[in-house]
Design a protein around this motif. Structure first.
Motif, PDB file in Angstrom:
ATOM      1  N   MET A 190       0.840  -1.193   0.000  1.00 24.27           N
ATOM      2  CA  MET A 190       0.000   0.000   0.000  1.00 24.27           C
ATOM      3  C   MET A 190       0.879   1.248   0.000  1.00 24.27           C
ATOM      4  N   ARG A 191       0.520   2.239  -0.801  1.00 29.59           N
ATOM      5  CA  ARG A 191       1.278   3.485  -0.825  1.00 29.59           C
ATOM      6  C   ARG A 191       1.192   4.175   0.530  1.00 29.59           C
ATOM      7  N   ARG A 192       2.243   4.957   0.837  1.00 36.21           N
ATOM      8  CA  ARG A 192       2.326   5.555   2.163  1.00 36.21           C
ATOM      9  C   ARG A 192       1.115   6.439   2.470  1.00 36.21           C
ATOM     10  N   PHE A 193       0.698   7.259   1.481  1.00 36.65           N
ATOM     11  CA  PHE A 193      -0.440   8.125   1.754  1.00 36.65           C
ATOM     12  C   PHE A 193      -1.693   7.311   2.026  1.00 36.65           C
ATOM     13  N   GLU A 194      -1.903   6.247   1.241  1.00 40.46           N
ATOM     14  CA  GLU A 194      -3.069   5.393   1.467  1.00 40.46           C
ATOM     15  C   GLU A 194      -2.999   4.735   2.840  1.00 40.46           C
ATOM     16  N   ALA A 195      -1.795   4.318   3.237  1.00 38.20           N
ATOM     17  CA  ALA A 195      -1.636   3.697   4.559  1.00 38.20           C
ATOM     18  C   ALA A 195      -1.933   4.706   5.668  1.00 38.20           C
ATOM     19  N   ARG A 196      -1.476   5.949   5.483  1.00 39.03           N
ATOM     20  CA  ARG A 196      -1.730   6.984   6.499  1.00 39.03           C
ATOM     21  C   ARG A 196      -3.221   7.269   6.613  1.00 39.03           C
ATOM     22  N   ASN A 197      -3.891   7.364   5.476  1.00 35.13           N
ATOM     23  CA  ASN A 197      -5.324   7.636   5.513  1.00 35.13           C
ATOM     24  C   ASN A 197      -6.082   6.485   6.179  1.00 35.13           C
ATOM     25  N   ALA A 198      -5.685   5.252   5.839  1.00 31.59           N
ATOM     26  CA  ALA A 198      -6.348   4.096   6.433  1.00 31.59           C
ATOM     27  C   ALA A 198      -6.119   4.042   7.942  1.00 31.59           C
ATOM     28  N   TYR A 199      -4.912   4.445   8.373  1.00 30.48           N
ATOM     29  CA  TYR A 199      -4.578   4.467   9.802  1.00 30.48           C
ATOM     30  C   TYR A 199      -5.530   5.393  10.553  1.00 30.48           C
ATOM     31  N   PHE A 200      -5.708   6.622  10.031  1.00 31.83           N
ATOM     32  CA  PHE A 200      -6.562   7.583  10.722  1.00 31.83           C
ATOM     33  C   PHE A 200      -8.040   7.249  10.543  1.00 31.83           C
ATOM     34  N   ASP A 201      -8.391   6.609   9.443  1.00 32.42           N
ATOM     35  CA  ASP A 201      -9.768   6.159   9.283  1.00 32.42           C
ATOM     36  C   ASP A 201     -10.117   5.135  10.351  1.00 32.42           C
ATOM     37  N   THR A 202      -9.173   4.250  10.634  1.00 33.37           N
ATOM     38  CA  THR A 202      -9.399   3.264  11.697  1.00 33.37           C
ATOM     39  C   THR A 202      -9.582   3.953  13.041  1.00 33.37           C
ATOM     40  N   LEU A 203      -8.732   4.943  13.323  1.00 30.42           N
ATOM     41  CA  LEU A 203      -8.867   5.665  14.585  1.00 30.42           C
ATOM     42  C   LEU A 203     -10.225   6.351  14.682  1.00 30.42           C
ATOM     43  N   CYS A 204     -10.614   7.049  13.608  1.00 27.04           N
ATOM     44  CA  CYS A 204     -11.872   7.796  13.626  1.00 27.04           C
ATOM     45  C   CYS A 204     -13.086   6.892  13.753  1.00 27.04           C
ATOM     46  N   ASN A 205     -12.952   5.655  13.357  1.00 24.78           N
ATOM     47  CA  ASN A 205     -14.071   4.722  13.413  1.00 24.78           C
ATOM     48  C   ASN A 205     -13.939   3.712  14.543  1.00 24.78           C
ATOM     49  N   THR A 206     -13.086   4.029  15.525  1.00 25.34           N
ATOM     50  CA  THR A 206     -12.948   3.184  16.714  1.00 25.34           C
ATOM     51  C   THR A 206     -13.879   3.713  17.801  1.00 25.34           C
ATOM     52  N   PRO A 207     -14.944   3.002  18.125  1.00 27.33           N
ATOM     53  CA  PRO A 207     -15.882   3.497  19.141  1.00 27.33           C
ATOM     54  C   PRO A 207     -15.194   3.717  20.487  1.00 27.33           C
ATOM     55  N   GLY A 208     -15.450   4.855  21.087  1.00 31.20           N
ATOM     56  CA  GLY A 208     -14.935   5.120  22.423  1.00 31.20           C
ATOM     57  C   GLY A 208     -13.461   5.437  22.497  1.00 31.20           C
ATOM     58  N   LEU A 209     -12.807   5.656  21.360  1.00 27.36           N
ATOM     59  CA  LEU A 209     -11.381   5.966  21.396  1.00 27.36           C
ATOM     60  C   LEU A 209     -11.122   7.212  22.222  1.00 27.36           C
ATOM     61  N   MET A 210     -10.105   7.175  23.072  1.00 28.47           N
ATOM     62  CA  MET A 210      -9.693   8.328  23.866  1.00 28.47           C
ATOM     63  C   MET A 210      -8.554   9.035  23.139  1.00 28.47           C
ATOM     64  N   TRP A 211      -8.829  10.240  22.627  1.00 29.29           N
ATOM     65  CA  TRP A 211      -7.896  10.978  21.773  1.00 29.29           C
ATOM     66  C   TRP A 211      -6.948  11.810  22.620  1.00 29.29           C
ATOM     67  N   LEU A 212      -5.795  11.250  22.946  1.00 31.52           N
ATOM     68  CA  LEU A 212      -4.782  11.970  23.713  1.00 31.52           C
ATOM     69  C   LEU A 212      -3.531  12.190  22.862  1.00 31.52           C
TER      70      LEU A 212
END
Length: 377
Positions: free
Chosen positions: A1-23
């Motif tokens: 996976m290209r780096r930009f696609e990997a970065r976007n997927a990483y943050f998409d996972t974070l944004c769609n993690t229920p109850g994630l504590m953003w510190l």
């Protein structure tokens, strides 16, 4: 996976993690003043979003930004987040065969913008207790050459949380004037400082301030910021901005309400985030090898050194992710010093900060045996 696609997927996972504590992103997760929510809902019901906003922002918002920044006589240009404003500034004033002088650590994206415009980036190391983890006038003056066109200063510093005194800002502004250089004063975290001094008031000819509504007001996902400079510079920046149709009208209505009610509610935000800082400081003191280089921080964040605890920042980030907590590795900000620390954002509910503290001893132990994490961003 290209780096930009990997970065976007990483943050998409974070944004769609229920109850994630953003510190980890320095964003404000406290509830805003009710007037802010009401302003957005009222604008939505009125259908304000059907029309473009004025290209430089609503006049009421521009006025409030200047008043809040304490820079009478300046002009404000509202942008889709502070980062868009920085992109416009760097693209406009950075030139090939010139130097863009900044600190290390700092915030990385303006460096990318400067390089894309053909400038050479000069990073001055400030991760040093002997100089208070801040840029010194002597250090800056020694770096100035005839090529120096831009000085970029994040103050308070992200990620260190240090803030310059009025005398220090005056000295830096004087060096910029002598070099006939633009001084970009990134004041994203100024709302959290005990005392903040705008460089504009010492060097209005070529100082450009940037401000953000993501951190103190909590509008990170609504993308709103501003550029502040003298009217001639704003005229230059307005010639070909990334967005010439005005920023999000709902975000602007929220910002107006936030600034108009700021005195009523923001002191409590500051008290709560400083309370969280104190909780983290106490927890870190109880774990051998952990250390807070800057405390209290003048931003809404702390850095915590892990190197003497025998663990890598990346391992600690990965350990906390298994518990639904996001913190940030130091290499996001600096390749030279990033192996030493993690960054923890603290404009978050007390329960989030307390959970971070409760888990800290166990997370340090877990980090000792964590496999190398996948790419972090």
């Amino acid at each position: 996976m290209r780096r930009f696609e990997a970065r976007n997927a990483y943050f998409d996972t974070l944004c769609n993690t229920p109850g994630l504590m953003w510190l980890g992103q320095n964003t404000n997760h406290f509830d805003p003043h009710p007037a802010v929510i009401e302003a957005v809902i009222d604008a939505l019901k009125r259908g304000d979003y059907h029309a473009y906003a004025p290209p430089a922002g609503f006049e009421r918002l521009r006025q409030l930004i200047i008043e809040d920044a304490g820079v009478p006589g300046a002009s404000a240009f509202v942008t889709d987040g502070a980062v868009e404003g920085l992109y416009n500034v760097c693209r406009t004033i950075c030139k090939p065969d010139t130097d863009f002088v900044t600190t290390d650590p700092s915030w990385a994206w303006p460096m990318h913008f400067a390089r894309q415009a053909g400038a050479t980036v000069i990073e001055l190391p400030i991760y040093d207790a002997a100089q208070g983890y801040k840029l010194t006038a002597e250090q800056l003056k020694a770096a100035i050459t005839p090529r120096t066109r831009v000085i970029y200063l994040v103050d308070p510093n992200n990620p260190l949380g240090t803030c310059h005194t009025a005398d220090e800002i005056e000295a830096i502004a004087a060096i910029a004037r002598e070099a006939d250089a633009y001084l970009i004063h990134d004041s994203t975290y100024s709302q959290f400082a005990d005392h903040f001094t705008p460089a504009y008031n010492f060097y209005p000819e070529k100082t450009i301030m940037t401000v953000s509504f993501s951190k103190w007001l909590g509008l990170a996902g609504m993308r709103l910021g501003a550029i502040i400079a003298n009217p001639d510079i704003i005229e230059m920046l307005a010639a070909a901005p990334p967005n010439n149709l005005g920023s999000n009208v709902l975000s602007q209505r929220a910002a107006i309400a936030g600034l108009e009610t700021k005195a009523e509610w923001f002191p409590e935000i500051q008290r709560r985030q400083r309370r969280n800082q104190a909780a983290v400081a106490k927890a870190a003191a109880g774990v051998p090898g952990l250390h807070l280089p800057v405390y209290p921080s003048q931003a809404n964040l702390l850095i915590m050194e892990t190197v003497d605890a025998g663990i890598t920042p990346e391992a600690l980030v990965a350990a906390y992710q298994t518990e639904g907590i996001m913190i940030r590795q130091g290499t996001y900000h600096t390749q030279r010093f990033g192996h030493r620390f993690v960054k923890i954002s603290l404009t978050v509910p007390e329960a989030w900060a307390d959970r971070f503290c409760e888990l800290l001893p166990a997370m340090v132990e877990r980090a000792r045996t964590m496999p190398a994490p996948a790419a972090l961003f």
